[in-house]
Design a protein around this motif. Structure first.
Motif, PDB file in Angstrom:
ATOM      1  N   ARG A 116      -4.780 -19.137  47.487  1.00 43.87           N
ATOM      2  CA  ARG A 116      -5.195 -17.808  47.942  1.00 43.87           C
ATOM      3  C   ARG A 116      -4.764 -17.542  49.387  1.00 43.87           C
ATOM      4  O   ARG A 116      -4.421 -16.418  49.744  1.00 43.87           O
ATOM      5  N   SER A 117      -4.759 -18.575  50.202  1.00 46.96           N
ATOM      6  CA  SER A 117      -4.409 -18.384  51.617  1.00 46.96           C
ATOM      7  C   SER A 117      -2.947 -18.006  51.793  1.00 46.96           C
ATOM      8  O   SER A 117      -2.567 -17.471  52.839  1.00 46.96           O
ATOM      9  N   GLN A 118      -2.123 -18.274  50.783  1.00 47.68           N
ATOM     10  CA  GLN A 118      -0.697 -17.949  50.855  1.00 47.68           C
ATOM     11  C   GLN A 118      -0.355 -16.595  50.236  1.00 47.68           C
ATOM     12  O   GLN A 118       0.804 -16.207  50.200  1.00 47.68           O
ATOM     13  N   ASP A 119      -1.364 -15.876  49.743  1.00 46.20           N
ATOM     14  CA  ASP A 119      -1.112 -14.617  49.045  1.00 46.20           C
ATOM     15  C   ASP A 119      -1.404 -13.427  49.958  1.00 46.20           C
ATOM     16  O   ASP A 119      -2.438 -13.395  50.629  1.00 46.20           O
ATOM     17  N   PRO A 120      -0.503 -12.434  49.987  1.00 40.86           N
ATOM     18  CA  PRO A 120      -0.730 -11.260  50.839  1.00 40.86           C
ATOM     19  C   PRO A 120      -1.869 -10.354  50.353  1.00 40.86           C
ATOM     20  O   PRO A 120      -2.330  -9.497  51.104  1.00 40.86           O
ATOM     21  N   ASN A 121      -2.330 -10.533  49.123  1.00 45.54           N
ATOM     22  CA  ASN A 121      -3.456  -9.739  48.619  1.00 45.54           C
ATOM     23  C   ASN A 121      -4.746 -10.471  48.964  1.00 45.54           C
ATOM     24  O   ASN A 121      -5.057 -11.504  48.385  1.00 45.54           O
ATOM     25  N   PRO A 122      -5.544  -9.927  49.887  1.00 40.01           N
ATOM     26  CA  PRO A 122      -6.771 -10.626  50.288  1.00 40.01           C
ATOM     27  C   PRO A 122      -7.812 -10.690  49.173  1.00 40.01           C
ATOM     28  O   PRO A 122      -8.762 -11.465  49.248  1.00 40.01           O
TER      29      PRO A 122
END
Length: 120
Positions: A85-91
């Protein structure tokens, strides 16, 4: 008018027409629901390149009742395998994005279907 002052009315309807209208209304509701499920679920769907989110629009036949995210990695992403999740631009990104959307939007989806079937 009958001898006792009452009235009798014979009511008939075109059953085929009624079935056709109900079927058309239900199909319209299913199309709207499918589209809303895609929109709401993609809010939680990983966005790294956008391909996964777009795949739902490309691979879903609106009105079928089956929404499909179809990429080589969709299954792994959905079930959280190799998803960071930390690598995804969608929070808002998370695994099981449909379940997340359903938890937040189920009553709105139900209202959308009800309103569409009722002619809203």
């Amino acid at each position: 008018m009958s001898k006792d002052g009452g009235i009798s009315i014979k009511v008939t309807f075109d059953e085929a027409e009624v079935r056709s209208r109900i079927g058309a209304s239900m199909h319209k509701a299913q199309m709207k629901l499918d589209q809303q499920v895609i929109t709401d679920s993609n809010f939680y769907c990983p966005l790294k390149t956008g391909t996964l989110q777009k795949s739902a629009t490309i691979n879903t036949v609106l009105g079928s009742g089956v929404v499909r995210w179809q990429t080589p990695y969709a299954h792994m992403q959905y079930y959280g395998v190799n998803f960071d999740r930390s690598q995804d631009p969608n929070p808002n990104a998370c695994g099981k994005w449909f379940e997340a959307a359903k938890a937040h939007k189920k009553e709105q989806w139900r209202k959308l279907v009800d309103d569409t079937v009722k002619g809203g």
